[in-house]
Design a protein around this motif. Structure first.
Motif, PDB file in Angstrom:
ATOM      1  N   PRO A  98     -31.802  10.230  -0.530  1.00 45.70           N
ATOM      2  CA  PRO A  98     -30.696  10.355  -1.484  1.00 45.70           C
ATOM      3  C   PRO A  98     -30.112   9.025  -1.942  1.00 45.70           C
ATOM      4  CG  PRO A  98     -30.481  11.976   0.258  1.00 45.70           C
ATOM      5  CD  PRO A  98     -31.606  11.073   0.668  1.00 45.70           C
ATOM      6  N   MET A  99     -30.102   8.025  -1.066  1.00 47.03           N
ATOM      7  CA  MET A  99     -29.514   6.742  -1.446  1.00 47.03           C
ATOM      8  C   MET A  99     -30.370   6.003  -2.472  1.00 47.03           C
ATOM      9  SD  MET A  99     -26.584   6.330  -0.133  1.00 47.03           S
ATOM     10  CE  MET A  99     -26.333   4.574  -0.311  1.00 47.03           C
ATOM     11  N   GLU A 100     -31.619   6.444  -2.653  1.00 48.31           N
ATOM     12  CA  GLU A 100     -32.504   5.788  -3.610  1.00 48.31           C
ATOM     13  C   GLU A 100     -32.601   6.541  -4.949  1.00 48.31           C
ATOM     14  OE1 GLU A 100     -36.283   5.098  -1.801  1.00 48.31           O
ATOM     15  OE2 GLU A 100     -35.478   3.803  -0.221  1.00 48.31           O
ATOM     16  N   ILE A 101     -31.830   7.610  -5.082  1.00 51.54           N
ATOM     17  CA  ILE A 101     -31.816   8.337  -6.352  1.00 51.54           C
ATOM     18  C   ILE A 101     -31.085   7.493  -7.399  1.00 51.54           C
ATOM     19  CG2 ILE A 101     -31.019  10.406  -7.544  1.00 51.54           C
ATOM     20  CD1 ILE A 101     -31.314  11.932  -4.973  1.00 51.54           C
ATOM     21  N   GLU A 102     -31.703   7.325  -8.546  1.00 47.36           N
ATOM     22  CA  GLU A 102     -31.114   6.531  -9.620  1.00 47.36           C
ATOM     23  C   GLU A 102     -30.713   7.438 -10.785  1.00 47.36           C
ATOM     24  OE1 GLU A 102     -33.861   3.541 -10.787  1.00 47.36           O
ATOM     25  OE2 GLU A 102     -34.068   2.680  -8.777  1.00 47.36           O
ATOM     26  N   ASP A 103     -29.658   7.037 -11.461  1.00 52.01           N
ATOM     27  CA  ASP A 103     -29.279   7.747 -12.686  1.00 52.01           C
ATOM     28  C   ASP A 103     -29.038   6.729 -13.789  1.00 52.01           C
ATOM     29  OD1 ASP A 103     -26.075   7.378 -12.927  1.00 52.01           O
ATOM     30  OD2 ASP A 103     -26.641   7.595 -10.828  1.00 52.01           O
ATOM     31  N   GLU A 104     -29.504   7.064 -14.977  1.00 52.95           N
ATOM     32  CA  GLU A 104     -29.345   6.212 -16.154  1.00 52.95           C
ATOM     33  C   GLU A 104     -28.663   7.048 -17.240  1.00 52.95           C
ATOM     34  OE1 GLU A 104     -33.243   4.938 -17.156  1.00 52.95           O
ATOM     35  OE2 GLU A 104     -33.505   3.692 -15.355  1.00 52.95           O
ATOM     36  N   ILE A 105     -27.439   6.678 -17.583  1.00 54.02           N
ATOM     37  CA  ILE A 105     -26.653   7.450 -18.544  1.00 54.02           C
ATOM     38  C   ILE A 105     -26.850   6.877 -19.941  1.00 54.02           C
ATOM     39  CG2 ILE A 105     -24.319   8.127 -19.230  1.00 54.02           C
ATOM     40  CD1 ILE A 105     -23.562   8.197 -16.312  1.00 54.02           C
ATOM     41  N   GLY A 106     -27.227   7.755 -20.877  1.00 57.17           N
ATOM     42  CA  GLY A 106     -27.375   7.374 -22.272  1.00 57.17           C
ATOM     43  C   GLY A 106     -26.354   8.106 -23.119  1.00 57.17           C
ATOM     44  N   LEU A 107     -26.619   8.235 -24.397  1.00 54.00           N
ATOM     45  CA  LEU A 107     -25.699   8.912 -25.302  1.00 54.00           C
ATOM     46  C   LEU A 107     -25.849  10.425 -25.139  1.00 54.00           C
ATOM     47  CD1 LEU A 107     -23.603   8.203 -27.458  1.00 54.00           C
ATOM     48  CD2 LEU A 107     -25.393   8.454 -29.180  1.00 54.00           C
ATOM     49  N   PHE A 108     -24.847  11.065 -24.529  1.00 51.10           N
ATOM     50  CA  PHE A 108     -24.841  12.501 -24.255  1.00 51.10           C
ATOM     51  C   PHE A 108     -26.038  12.922 -23.388  1.00 51.10           C
ATOM     52  CE2 PHE A 108     -22.675  12.498 -28.537  1.00 51.10           C
ATOM     53  CZ  PHE A 108     -21.406  12.599 -27.996  1.00 51.10           C
ATOM     54  N   SER A 109     -26.544  12.038 -22.549  1.00 52.76           N
ATOM     55  CA  SER A 109     -27.700  12.365 -21.722  1.00 52.76           C
ATOM     56  C   SER A 109     -27.685  11.532 -20.448  1.00 52.76           C
ATOM     57  CB  SER A 109     -29.012  12.116 -22.485  1.00 52.76           C
ATOM     58  OG  SER A 109     -29.163  10.742 -22.771  1.00 52.76           O
ATOM     59  N   MET A 110     -28.496  11.977 -19.480  1.00 58.63           N
ATOM     60  CA  MET A 110     -28.629  11.252 -18.217  1.00 58.63           C
ATOM     61  C   MET A 110     -30.028  11.473 -17.661  1.00 58.63           C
ATOM     62  SD  MET A 110     -26.428  11.594 -14.648  1.00 58.63           S
ATOM     63  CE  MET A 110     -26.883  13.322 -14.398  1.00 58.63           C
ATOM     64  N   HIS A 111     -30.683  10.391 -17.284  1.00 64.32           N
ATOM     65  CA  HIS A 111     -31.953  10.460 -16.578  1.00 64.32           C
ATOM     66  C   HIS A 111     -31.671  10.385 -15.080  1.00 64.32           C
ATOM     67  CE1 HIS A 111     -35.257  10.214 -19.533  1.00 64.32           C
ATOM     68  NE2 HIS A 111     -34.363   9.598 -20.291  1.00 64.32           N
ATOM     69  N   VAL A 112     -32.279  11.282 -14.304  1.00 61.82           N
ATOM     70  CA  VAL A 112     -32.226  11.221 -12.839  1.00 61.82           C
ATOM     71  C   VAL A 112     -33.642  10.926 -12.354  1.00 61.82           C
ATOM     72  CG1 VAL A 112     -31.761  12.491 -10.717  1.00 61.82           C
ATOM     73  CG2 VAL A 112     -30.286  12.814 -12.701  1.00 61.82           C
ATOM     74  N   LEU A 113     -33.791   9.845 -11.600  1.00 58.38           N
ATOM     75  CA  LEU A 113     -35.111   9.406 -11.148  1.00 58.38           C
ATOM     76  C   LEU A 113     -35.112   9.256  -9.630  1.00 58.38           C
ATOM     77  CD1 LEU A 113     -34.145   7.263 -13.761  1.00 58.38           C
ATOM     78  CD2 LEU A 113     -36.630   7.337 -13.916  1.00 58.38           C
ATOM     79  N   PHE A 114     -36.137   9.784  -8.996  1.00 60.82           N
ATOM     80  CA  PHE A 114     -36.256   9.628  -7.550  1.00 60.82           C
ATOM     81  C   PHE A 114     -37.702   9.832  -7.111  1.00 60.82           C
ATOM     82  CE2 PHE A 114     -34.921  13.978  -8.480  1.00 60.82           C
ATOM     83  CZ  PHE A 114     -35.839  14.752  -7.793  1.00 60.82           C
ATOM     84  N   ASP A 115     -38.029   9.264  -5.927  1.00 62.35           N
ATOM     85  CA  ASP A 115     -39.339   9.437  -5.307  1.00 62.35           C
ATOM     86  C   ASP A 115     -39.252  10.527  -4.250  1.00 62.35           C
ATOM     87  OD1 ASP A 115     -40.280   7.304  -6.820  1.00 62.35           O
ATOM     88  OD2 ASP A 115     -39.788   5.834  -5.282  1.00 62.35           O
ATOM     89  N   VAL A 116     -40.371  11.200  -3.993  1.00 56.94           N
ATOM     90  CA  VAL A 116     -40.439  12.206  -2.931  1.00 56.94           C
ATOM     91  C   VAL A 116     -41.538  11.806  -1.945  1.00 56.94           C
ATOM     92  CG1 VAL A 116     -39.500  14.103  -4.294  1.00 56.94           C
ATOM     93  CG2 VAL A 116     -41.952  13.663  -4.347  1.00 56.94           C
ATOM     94  N   TYR A 117     -41.364  12.246  -0.697  1.00 56.78           N
ATOM     95  CA  TYR A 117     -42.254  11.820   0.382  1.00 56.78           C
ATOM     96  C   TYR A 117     -42.749  13.020   1.176  1.00 56.78           C
ATOM     97  CZ  TYR A 117     -40.070   7.361  -0.728  1.00 56.78           C
ATOM     98  OH  TYR A 117     -39.615   6.257  -1.391  1.00 56.78           O
ATOM     99  N   LYS A 118     -43.925  12.865   1.760  1.00 57.91           N
ATOM    100  CA  LYS A 118     -44.523  13.902   2.592  1.00 57.91           C
ATOM    101  C   LYS A 118     -44.919  13.288   3.929  1.00 57.91           C
ATOM    102  CE  LYS A 118     -47.125  17.132   0.785  1.00 57.91           C
ATOM    103  NZ  LYS A 118     -46.677  18.448   1.299  1.00 57.91           N
TER     104      LYS A 118
END
Length: 336
Positions: A98-118
């Motif tokens: 969770p501490m590595e989840i990134e968010d990038e806020i744009g105009l009326f939008s937001m990107h959520v980016l993260f890696d997953v592990y197995k």
């Protein structure tokens, strides 16, 4: 006297005409007039452009600030939590940081980016990454990069399911899967998807495991897994929770206040309030959380499947366990 007055008027009139004629002869030519008109148009156009740019430059900061305010009052955190909880609950043996989840806020939008592990053996391998675009609070389908050798299909079906309820048909050859496991080198670690012969309590799953085999994820019976579809006939994937405590501070399954079972129940209640978002993020296009929660509120948590990992020689010992109805080989790595 009248004749004199008329002659004087005529002279004045002729003088005025002569002066006007000379003035016209020395005025701008037709070409000059066209240039003057063109220059005027260009100046007017430039003025309009500058005014428009000024308005846009004033509006953009206001709209950007409005977007930040929209996501700033807990909205971004809620959407990020829903994305993370969906992965924990619907993706077997998949975790994130969770501490590595990134968010990038744009105009009326937001990107959520993260890696997953197995987890394979004793190590966590990067299984993929997510890029989820939210337009205000509505997500698009996630863009995923998959780094697995045996990824789950993006569109689930009964024929591709790996964790099966005791009452569900088995769509693959179990003997072939055991032969596949037997054919792996002893110097490997592997991941297995186990379908149980009966519904068991969560703690009972560990009783018949060899010593070096770790139970990673438990598939929970919610009353719909035998049919593998919801009331409208849409395919359902398993939902469940990690079997191990995650010592990461920010993981919901850190074991500090609640057991993993209790956290699982909390998470699916949260997802139910945001089911439209969770369905977009999950592989399954139906989670049927209302029906599943109602079933779990009336019944104890029972397990019908599990994902385990460990050294291949230890995993082979599971073949003769009466508790196991079917097995599917997942990811395989060199001994770590």
């Amino acid at each position: 006297m009248t004749d004199k007055f008329n002659k004087d008027d005529e002279k004045l009139y002729r003088a005025i005409l002569q002066e006007t004629k000379q003035s016209l002869q020395h005025g701008p030519s037709e070409e000059e007039q066209r240039k003057i008109i063109k220059t005027g148009k260009n100046n007017a156009r430039l003025t309009n452009i500058l005014i428009s740019l000024a308005i846009i430059l004033l509006i953009l900061p206001v709209l950007t600030l409005t977007t930040f305010m929209y996501y700033g009052f807990g909205k971004a955190d809620r959407l990020i939590d829903v994305a993370a909880y969906t992965v924990y609950v619907t993706e077997p043996n998949i975790s994130l940081k969770p501490m590595e989840i990134e968010d990038e806020i744009g105009l009326f939008s937001m990107h959520v980016l993260f890696d997953v592990y197995k987890r394979i053996g004793k190590e966590d391998y990067k299984a993929g990454d997510y890029d989820i675009l939210f337009s205000l609070n509505q997500p698009d389908f996630p863009k995923k990069n998959d780094y697995l050798d045996r990824p789950w299909p993006e569109i689930p079906s009964k024929e591709t399911e790996r964790l099966l309820h005791p009452a569900a048909p088995i769509p693959f050859s179990v003997d072939e899967e055991w032969n596949k496991l037997n054919g792996l080198p002893d110097g490997t670690v592997a991941e297995l998807y186990l379908s149980l012969s009966d519904l068991l309590d969560p703690d009972e799953v560990r009783y018949f495991m060899p010593e070096d085999v770790e139970v990673r994820w438990l598939a929970v019976d919610t009353g719909l897994e035998a049919e593998q579809q919801d009331e409208e006939g849409l395919p359902l994937t398993p939902i469940g929770y990690p079997a191990q405590i995650d010592s990461t501070t920010w993981s919901p399954f850190n074991g500090r206040e609640k057991s993993n079972q209790e956290v699982f129940l909390d998470l699916i209640h949260t997802l139910k309030k945001n089911e439209d978002v969770a369905v977009k993020i999950a592989r399954a296009k139906s989670l049927a959380l209302k029906e599943r929660i109602a079933y779990l509120e009336k019944n104890d948590i029972k397990i019908y499947g599990a994902v385990v990992t460990g050294p291949t020689p230890e995993l082979r010992k599971l073949k003769d366990k009466k508790e196991i109805r079917a097995m599917k080989v997942g990811e395989v790595k060199l001994w770590n």
